[in-house]
Write an enzyme that holds these catalytic residues in place. Structure first.
Site, mmCIF file in Angstrom:
data_model
loop_
_atom_site.group_PDB
_atom_site.id
_atom_site.type_symbol
_atom_site.label_atom_id
_atom_site.label_comp_id
_atom_site.label_asym_id
_atom_site.label_seq_id
_atom_site.Cartn_x
_atom_site.Cartn_y
_atom_site.Cartn_z
ATOM 1 N N ARG A 18 52.120 37.014 29.929
ATOM 2 C CA ARG A 18 51.581 37.279 28.404
ATOM 3 C C ARG A 18 52.490 38.233 28.707
ATOM 4 O O ARG A 18 53.054 39.048 27.530
ATOM 5 C CB ARG A 18 50.063 36.913 28.233
ATOM 6 C CG ARG A 18 49.604 35.755 27.692
ATOM 7 C CD ARG A 18 48.186 35.964 27.326
ATOM 8 N NE ARG A 18 47.184 36.488 29.195
ATOM 9 C CZ ARG A 18 46.612 35.681 29.440
ATOM 10 N NH1 ARG A 18 46.777 34.753 29.955
ATOM 11 N NH2 ARG A 18 46.105 36.580 30.505
ATOM 12 N N SER A 19 52.316 39.247 29.706
ATOM 13 C CA SER A 19 53.149 40.570 29.188
ATOM 14 C C SER A 19 53.993 40.950 30.039
ATOM 15 O O SER A 19 54.799 41.882 30.374
ATOM 16 C CB SER A 19 52.320 41.897 29.173
ATOM 17 O OG SER A 19 51.315 41.301 30.835
ATOM 18 N N CYS A 53 31.387 48.476 40.726
ATOM 19 C CA CYS A 53 31.113 49.577 40.371
ATOM 20 C C CYS A 53 29.942 50.042 40.462
ATOM 21 O O CYS A 53 29.070 51.363 40.096
ATOM 22 C CB CYS A 53 32.017 50.090 39.081
ATOM 23 S SG CYS A 53 31.816 48.188 38.049
ATOM 24 N N GLY A 58 46.151 45.869 32.994
ATOM 25 C CA GLY A 58 44.746 45.522 32.110
ATOM 26 C C GLY A 58 44.170 47.484 32.104
ATOM 27 O O GLY A 58 44.560 48.147 32.675
ATOM 28 N N VAL A 62 41.574 48.424 34.735
ATOM 29 C CA VAL A 62 41.347 48.658 35.797
ATOM 30 C C VAL A 62 43.146 49.376 36.659
ATOM 31 O O VAL A 62 43.160 50.299 37.180
ATOM 32 C CB VAL A 62 41.445 47.771 36.396
ATOM 33 C CG1 VAL A 62 41.121 48.500 38.490
ATOM 34 C CG2 VAL A 62 39.244 47.691 35.604
ATOM 35 N N GLN A 115 25.232 50.065 31.484
ATOM 36 C CA GLN A 115 26.751 49.695 31.666
ATOM 37 C C GLN A 115 28.107 49.787 30.504
ATOM 38 O O GLN A 115 27.230 48.810 29.799
ATOM 39 C CB GLN A 115 27.371 48.361 32.800
ATOM 40 C CG GLN A 115 26.277 48.678 34.222
ATOM 41 C CD GLN A 115 26.818 47.615 34.509
ATOM 42 O OE1 GLN A 115 25.783 46.981 35.518
ATOM 43 N NE2 GLN A 115 27.506 46.305 34.602
ATOM 44 N N SER A 127 33.707 49.608 28.836
ATOM 45 C CA SER A 127 34.980 49.021 30.090
ATOM 46 C C SER A 127 35.114 48.193 31.186
ATOM 47 O O SER A 127 35.927 47.365 32.213
ATOM 48 C CB SER A 127 35.922 50.179 30.162
ATOM 49 O OG SER A 127 34.709 51.354 30.963
ATOM 50 N N GLY A 128 33.903 47.712 31.995
ATOM 51 C CA GLY A 128 33.312 47.378 32.838
ATOM 52 C C GLY A 128 34.073 45.871 32.563
ATOM 53 O O GLY A 128 34.121 44.660 34.173
ATOM 54 N N HIS A 131 29.376 54.292 33.758
ATOM 55 C CA HIS A 131 28.329 53.457 33.841
ATOM 56 C C HIS A 131 26.574 54.176 34.220
ATOM 57 O O HIS A 131 27.362 55.323 35.443
ATOM 58 C CB HIS A 131 28.230 52.545 35.293
ATOM 59 C CG HIS A 131 29.103 51.246 34.995
ATOM 60 N ND1 HIS A 131 29.647 51.320 33.630
ATOM 61 C CD2 HIS A 131 29.336 50.520 35.383
ATOM 62 C CE1 HIS A 131 30.095 50.159 33.856
ATOM 63 N NE2 HIS A 131 30.407 49.495 35.156
ATOM 64 N N LYS A 153 25.399 41.660 42.949
ATOM 65 C CA LYS A 153 26.245 42.204 43.856
ATOM 66 C C LYS A 153 25.745 43.301 44.399
ATOM 67 O O LYS A 153 26.171 44.135 45.257
ATOM 68 C CB LYS A 153 27.471 42.058 42.809
ATOM 69 C CG LYS A 153 28.047 41.956 41.924
ATOM 70 C CD LYS A 153 29.083 42.107 41.669
ATOM 71 C CE LYS A 153 29.338 41.163 40.700
ATOM 72 N NZ LYS A 153 30.394 41.441 39.571
HETATM 73 P P1 A2P Z 1 47.802 40.298 30.875
HETATM 74 O O1 A2P Z 1 48.500 41.456 30.166
HETATM 75 O O2 A2P Z 1 49.615 39.608 31.176
HETATM 76 O O3 A2P Z 1 47.023 39.395 30.833
HETATM 77 P P2 A2P Z 1 41.562 43.507 31.911
HETATM 78 O O4 A2P Z 1 40.254 43.454 33.018
HETATM 79 O O5 A2P Z 1 41.862 44.876 30.952
HETATM 80 O O6 A2P Z 1 40.794 42.362 31.477
HETATM 81 O O7 A2P Z 1 43.184 43.388 32.979
HETATM 82 C C1 A2P Z 1 43.325 42.381 33.343
HETATM 83 C C2 A2P Z 1 44.419 42.050 33.621
HETATM 84 O O8 A2P Z 1 44.842 40.972 34.598
HETATM 85 C C3 A2P Z 1 46.184 42.030 32.614
HETATM 86 O O9 A2P Z 1 46.829 42.886 33.507
HETATM 87 C C4 A2P Z 1 46.277 40.613 32.519
HETATM 88 O O10 A2P Z 1 47.688 40.518 32.814
HETATM 89 C C5 A2P Z 1 45.501 40.122 33.669
HETATM 90 N N1 A2P Z 1 45.301 39.581 34.281
HETATM 91 C C6 A2P Z 1 44.766 37.736 33.455
HETATM 92 N N2 A2P Z 1 44.949 36.778 33.700
HETATM 93 C C7 A2P Z 1 45.738 36.839 34.456
HETATM 94 C C8 A2P Z 1 46.969 35.592 35.601
HETATM 95 N N3 A2P Z 1 46.226 34.765 35.469
HETATM 96 N N4 A2P Z 1 48.164 35.585 36.381
HETATM 97 C C9 A2P Z 1 48.203 37.245 36.373
HETATM 98 N N5 A2P Z 1 47.715 37.914 35.700
HETATM 99 C C10 A2P Z 1 46.799 38.215 35.076
HETATM 100 C C1 11C Z 2 31.083 45.118 34.566
HETATM 101 N N1 11C Z 2 30.674 45.629 36.746
HETATM 102 O O1 11C Z 2 30.697 45.912 34.207
HETATM 103 C C2 11C Z 2 31.039 44.776 36.571
HETATM 104 C C3 11C Z 2 32.632 44.841 36.104
HETATM 105 O O2 11C Z 2 32.146 42.679 40.421
HETATM 106 O O3 11C Z 2 33.745 43.645 40.202
HETATM 107 C C4 11C Z 2 33.518 44.262 37.528
HETATM 108 C C5 11C Z 2 32.542 43.693 37.882
HETATM 109 C C6 11C Z 2 33.031 43.118 38.930
HETATM 110 O O4 11C Z 2 30.884 44.644 34.043
#
Ligand code: A2P
Ligand code: 11C
Length: 338
Positions: free
Chosen positions: A39-40, A130, A12, A14, A157, A160-161, A243, A214
């Site tokens: 998925r990945s 953030c 992801g 972060v 904001q 990318s958040g 932000h 928050k």
């Molecule tokens: P994946 O690539 O397998 O979907 P972002 O905040 O940029 O959307 O990224 C979310 C991150 O959290 C990605 O690395 C995503 O992996 C991971 N993720 C989302 N859902 C799950 C899950 N159910 N189990 C493990 N990782 C997850």
């Molecule tokens: C945003 N602050 O920009 C959020 C992202 O509670 O960690 C982070 C959400 C959190 O949308």
């Protein structure tokens, strides 16, 4: 000396930046484990010149790990953080899942690093949101010097958040609209390109959004001062990274703008960019994006209240707002406690 580290949510926005920052700061990593969903799983990502395979969280053995950095969303943390802790990991959690539990430390490394010691309570350290993070890095020297009574904050904001999909949505909508097509909205409930949305995270019963609340809850907890009141409005803007915040604070004693500027110039993690005659002020694109510091501009005495101070605060939400602070917590943890 070296730690076995896992990044949960490694694919992801972060998680990817955590990997970059571990490398940049030469974090003493023994083995790095990359974890995501099925998925990945199987994808390969580079770390310190080595290709490393992403593993499926369902099959991942947390007992190999000393420190796990979670950034895969609240529901993943709810389910898997307890399992990781049970297996002997110390978890640094970047979601809002555990932040408001009294026995879980909520740490901004420039503000309350001493709270990291409380990881022993439940094996979890929470990383703040953030918007709170950058605001408190900038307000810490002011709170220490004269005390803060009230904070009024409006945020601007970056997308990318909301994660990688939102970054893609802004780019796609911009292209669609410039090509005379209609914008398709999936991540956000309305068009974000060329627009602003005063709606971040879930609505609460009091009419505020969770993103706004928050900022209230986390400010009180991190400053350990429930007497500070906070009036927030959180707004999403069509910016990719960084932000911004317009902050007005009511102080408990007078503080001239020049003194505030001096305090901030000497504060850890802060860069003051404030010379309006030279048009020197921070923006997400020109200053914050890709950088570690919190940038503060437009430092001035508030024209509308006594003992008031106004500031413009900008920082990379994915770096100091999320990934960097998590890594900084891990650094202190490994160096001072493990
Ligand atoms: P994946 O690539 O397998 O979907 P972002 O905040 O940029 O959307 O990224 C979310 C991150 O959290 C990605 O690395 C995503 O992996 C991971 N993720 C989302 N859902 C799950 C899950 N159910 N189990 C493990 N990782 C997850
Ligand atoms: C945003 N602050 O920009 C959020 C992202 O509670 O960690 C982070 C959400 C959190 O949308």
């Amino acid at each position: 000396e070296k730690a076995n580290v896992a990044i949960v949510g490694a694919t992801g926005a972060v998680g990817g930046t955590i990997r970059e920052i571990l490398e940049e700061r030469k974090f003493p990593v023994d083995n790095l484990y990359l974890v995501a969903s099925e998925r990945s799983a199987g994808e390969r990502l580079m770390f310190n010149g080595k290709s490393t395979m992403v593993q499926n969280i369902d099959e991942f053995d947390f007992s190999q790990v000393d420190v796990a950095l979670f950034s895969a969303g609240g529901s993943v943390s709810r389910e898997y953080v307890p399992r990781a802790v049970e297996a002997g990991c110390i978890v640094i959690d970047n979601t809002s899942e555990y932040r408001y539990d009294d026995d879980i430390p909520l740490v901004v490394t420039e503000v309350n690093p001493e709270r990291i010691a409380d990881y022993t309570n439940r094996g979890i350290i929470a990383n703040p949101n953030c918007s709170t993070m950058q605001m408190l890095v900038a307000l810490k020297p002011i709170q220490d010097a004269v005390g803060i009574e009230h904070i009024n904050v409006c945020t601007y904001q970056a997308v990318s958040g909301s994660g990688q999909k939102a970054v893609e949505e802004l780019a796609k909508q911009t292209a669609e609209l410039l090509n005379g097509r209609e914008a398709t909205a999936k991540v956000y409930d309305k068009q974000i390109a060329f627009n602003v949305l005063p709606n971040i995270d879930d609505m609460q019963d009091n009419g505020y959004t969770k993103e706004e609340m928050k900022m209230v809850w986390e400010t009180n907890k991190i400053f350990e001062d429930d007497s500070i009141s906070v009036s927030p409005t959180a707004v999403r803007v069509p910016v990719f990274y960084g932000h911004s915040e317009a902050v007005h604070v009511k102080l408990r004693a007078p503080l001239a703008a020049v003194q505030a500027k001096e305090l901030l110039s000497n504060a850890e993690g802060v860069t003051v960019v404030d010379d309006m005659i030279q048009l020197d002020y921070a923006t997400p694109v020109t200053h914050a994006s890709g950088k570690n510091d919190v940038f503060v501009s437009r430092i001035r005495e508030d024209v509308g209240m006594e003992n008031g101070l106004a500031l413009w605060i900008v920082s990379d939400n994915v770096r100091k707002g999320a990934a960097l602070n998590s890594v900084q917590i891990a650094e202190i943890l490994v160096k001072s406690y493990l």
